[in-house]
Scaffold this motif. Structure first.
Motif, PDB file in Angstrom:
ATOM      1  N   GLY A  68       0.777  -1.044  -0.048  1.00  0.00           N
ATOM      2  CA  GLY A  68      -0.178  -0.144   0.067  1.00  0.00           C
ATOM      3  C   GLY A  68       0.675   1.049   0.120  1.00  0.00           C
ATOM      4  O   GLY A  68       2.029   1.290  -0.431  1.00  0.00           O
ATOM      5  N   TYR A  69       0.202   2.348   0.596  1.00  0.00           N
ATOM      6  CA  TYR A  69       0.960   3.816   0.596  1.00  0.00           C
ATOM      7  C   TYR A  69       0.824   4.427   1.949  1.00  0.00           C
ATOM      8  O   TYR A  69       0.243   4.069   2.661  1.00  0.00           O
ATOM      9  N   LEU A  70       1.887   4.979   2.000  1.00  0.00           N
ATOM     10  CA  LEU A  70       1.699   6.232   3.281  1.00  0.00           C
ATOM     11  C   LEU A  70       1.171   7.459   2.484  1.00  0.00           C
ATOM     12  O   LEU A  70       1.879   7.954   1.518  1.00  0.00           O
ATOM     13  N   ILE A  71       0.481   8.192   3.291  1.00  0.00           N
ATOM     14  CA  ILE A  71       0.255   9.588   2.911  1.00  0.00           C
ATOM     15  C   ILE A  71       0.427  10.693   3.899  1.00  0.00           C
ATOM     16  O   ILE A  71       0.177  10.215   5.058  1.00  0.00           O
ATOM     17  N   SER A  72       0.796  11.654   3.498  1.00  0.00           N
ATOM     18  CA  SER A  72       0.958  12.761   4.374  1.00  0.00           C
ATOM     19  C   SER A  72       0.783  14.122   3.691  1.00  0.00           C
ATOM     20  O   SER A  72       0.808  14.142   2.163  1.00  0.00           O
ATOM     21  N   ILE A 120       1.321  14.168  -0.518  1.00  0.00           N
ATOM     22  CA  ILE A 120       1.987  13.060  -1.052  1.00  0.00           C
ATOM     23  C   ILE A 120       1.691  11.588  -0.722  1.00  0.00           C
ATOM     24  O   ILE A 120       1.144  11.314   0.424  1.00  0.00           O
ATOM     25  N   LEU A 121       1.832  10.786  -1.624  1.00  0.00           N
ATOM     26  CA  LEU A 121       1.917   9.303  -1.537  1.00  0.00           C
ATOM     27  C   LEU A 121       2.974   8.757  -1.702  1.00  0.00           C
ATOM     28  O   LEU A 121       3.756   8.843  -2.893  1.00  0.00           O
ATOM     29  N   ILE A 122       3.331   7.769  -0.863  1.00  0.00           N
ATOM     30  CA  ILE A 122       4.829   7.012  -1.140  1.00  0.00           C
ATOM     31  C   ILE A 122       4.118   5.580  -1.046  1.00  0.00           C
ATOM     32  O   ILE A 122       3.512   4.899  -0.238  1.00  0.00           O
ATOM     33  N   ALA A 173      12.373   5.845  -2.124  1.00  0.00           N
ATOM     34  CA  ALA A 173      12.257   6.384  -3.436  1.00  0.00           C
ATOM     35  C   ALA A 173      11.350   7.655  -3.530  1.00  0.00           C
ATOM     36  O   ALA A 173      11.416   8.270  -4.505  1.00  0.00           O
ATOM     37  N   GLY A 174      10.777   8.018  -2.389  1.00  0.00           N
ATOM     38  CA  GLY A 174      10.256   9.277  -2.258  1.00  0.00           C
ATOM     39  C   GLY A 174       8.705   8.905  -2.935  1.00  0.00           C
ATOM     40  O   GLY A 174       8.016   8.077  -3.190  1.00  0.00           O
ATOM     41  N   PRO A 175       7.924  10.184  -3.144  1.00  0.00           N
ATOM     42  CA  PRO A 175       6.420  10.272  -3.309  1.00  0.00           C
ATOM     43  C   PRO A 175       6.359   9.581  -4.934  1.00  0.00           C
ATOM     44  O   PRO A 175       7.271   9.915  -5.937  1.00  0.00           O
TER      45      PRO A 175
END
Length: 486
Positions: free
Chosen positions: A431-435, A448-450, A457-459
């Motif tokens: 999945g993703y991390l979101i902030s 951003i979604l990571i 690798a960044g967003p």
């Protein structure tokens, strides 16, 4: 983009470190869907990212603490590879009263209670319930909460209209961090006060009805900030940092650290009674936030952020009167590290160990589908030295002991980064991390979604917000199913 009626503010120019820079408050409430996108919004997620923000509307009575600011909710609705942003103030009773008054009515947590112009809220009853600390989504609506203990406010997840005070909240309120169990739909909560038994614990069902509420007796008034749960138990803490009892009698609330006392943990069955609580002693510390807890044989395992300096030395380069406050919210000053406690429910033994100690970390998130269960990954934030600002993320692999880090970049500060499972995910970190990011160099804010499987690798996607927003902390992600399909 659509603007809403601007709120009335009397906050003018000032030199407070937490009302300027990345903490400059917002007063505009906006809706936006046609935003600049860098990269591609993933089409394999469907839900709502929600972040709470301390956003002061008026000057303070006495010294201002950043946790005093009025609640503002920011959301990003993502569906079918498209995104919609919205932000609104939480229309608390305190905010509405101050709008009518045209100025502040209550002191903050650093103020003298006697200086409040009206009776207030909080564990000591004199501050404003700004509902600006944590946020969760339960029973189809957003629930915002306050740093000490407050009423809990419900908001519509689509319009962000404030729906009012939560109906089931007890007289002593609810603490900043109720806990949602996605597997049962239950919301677990606690509150604390200055009168015996000093702490209560409750359970709200998936139908948003209070199902269970019992006292958890403590030796005196305490300052627990968070709780945890496993599949069968709820876990509370009695840390040796609490208000000085002799000053409470004078209506003063000044915390003091007592390293000669242990940290105590109370473990109660999730629908248990006070006589079923088992208490465990551990090394003295203070813990703001826990990660996860789970059962393993005869043991209950708890992960959280052990503070090495619960009362750190003041920041010497901070404005006069704010040196100690500045240190108390600076990760590099109070030095939290990811820690594990093991409580043997048969023998009463406590074992503990530090899991990662390379640099200070806090505000951990994990895949909420693993809440209360054995899990592998924690996603923590790193802090800007000397400030309550988050400058990066760390993915902790609890199985291998490997930590993968992402630095947001110079002058870029984020918030808690919830885990967003992909639709049809097959792995815990699929999945993703979101902030939300406040970028002081480019004078803008982003969402951003990571990729959680490759955070360094960044967003993979950056959504440019219609305005620069105030820095913030707690956040959550709710799937479309949790939102009843909005």
């Amino acid at each position: 983009m659509m603007g809403i009626e601007r709120i009335k503010t009397t906050l003018g120019d000032n030199d407070h470190p937490y009302r300027n820079g990345a903490w400059t408050p917002n007063f505009d409430e906006l809706d936006a869907s046609n935003m600049e996108i860098i990269g591609t919004i993933p089409d394999d997620i469907d839900g709502l990212y929600v972040r709470n923000t301390e956003n002061p509307v008026h000057d303070s009575i006495g010294r201002y603490h950043p946790f005093d600011g009025d609640g503002m909710i920011h959301t990003m609705r993502i569906k079918d590879g498209k995104a919609t942003y919205r932000n609104r103030f939480v229309r608390t009773r305190g905010l509405e009263a101050e709008q009518e008054e045209g100025g502040p009515l209550w002191v903050g947590i650093m103020g003298r209670p006697s200086d409040s112009k009206r009776p207030g809220w909080g564990a000591h009853g004199s501050v404003k319930d700004s509902s600006s600390t944590d946020v969760s989504v339960h029973a189809g609506t957003i629930l915002s909460t306050f740093y000490q203990c407050g009423e809990g406010y419900r908001l519509d997840p689509d319009s962000l209209e404030t729906l009012g005070v939560e109906s089931w909240v007890p007289e002593d309120g609810i603490s900043a961090h109720p806990k949602l169990d996605e597997n049962t739909g239950e919301l677990l909560f606690f509150n604390y006060s200055t009168t015996a038994p000093y702490l209560h614990y409750g359970v709200v069902g998936a139908d948003n009805e209070l199902k269970h509420y019992v006292p958890v007796p403590l030796p005196g008034a305490r300052l627990p900030h968070d709780m945890a749960f496993s599949e069968n138990f709820a876990i509370f803490n009695d840390c040796p940092l609490f208000w000085k009892p002799e000053l409470i009698e004078q209506n003063l609330y000044i915390p003091s650290y007592h390293p000669e006392l242990p940290t105590r943990f109370g473990i109660i069955p999730r629908r248990g009674q006070p006589e079923e609580i088992k208490w465990f002693d551990a090394k003295p510390t203070y813990v703001l936030h826990w990660a996860n807890a789970f059962e393993q044989g005869d043991e209950l395992v708890l992960d959280g952020y052990f503070q090495n300096q619960p009362v750190p030395p003041p920041l010497t380069d901070f404005p006069a009167g704010y040196e100690s406050m500045g240190a108390s919210i600076d990760l590099h000053s109070f030095q939290p590290e990811l820690h594990r406690w093991r409580f043997n429910l048969k023998t009463g033994e406590t074992r503990e160990e530090t899991l990662f100690d390379d640099y200070p970390v806090e505000f951990g998130m994990f895949n909420q589908q693993m809440a209360g269960k054995p899990y592998r990954y924690v996603y923590s934030v790193t802090g800007e030295p000397g400030w309550f600002l988050f400058n990066g993320l760390v993915k902790h692999d609890l199985e291998t002991g490997v930590a993968e880090r992402l630095d947001f970049g110079e002058g870029r500060f984020g918030s808690e980064a919830p885990f967003v499972p992909r639709i049809g995910a097959t792995a815990e970190d699929d999945g993703y991390l979101i902030s939300f990011i406040t970028d002081m160099v480019q004078n803008r804010s982003e969402c951003i979604l990571i990729d959680a499987q490759n955070i360094s690798a960044g967003p993979v996607c950056t959504i440019i917000l219609p305005h620069r927003i105030c820095s913030g902390t707690h956040a959550t992600w709710a799937s479309a199913e949790q939102l009843d399909g909005i």
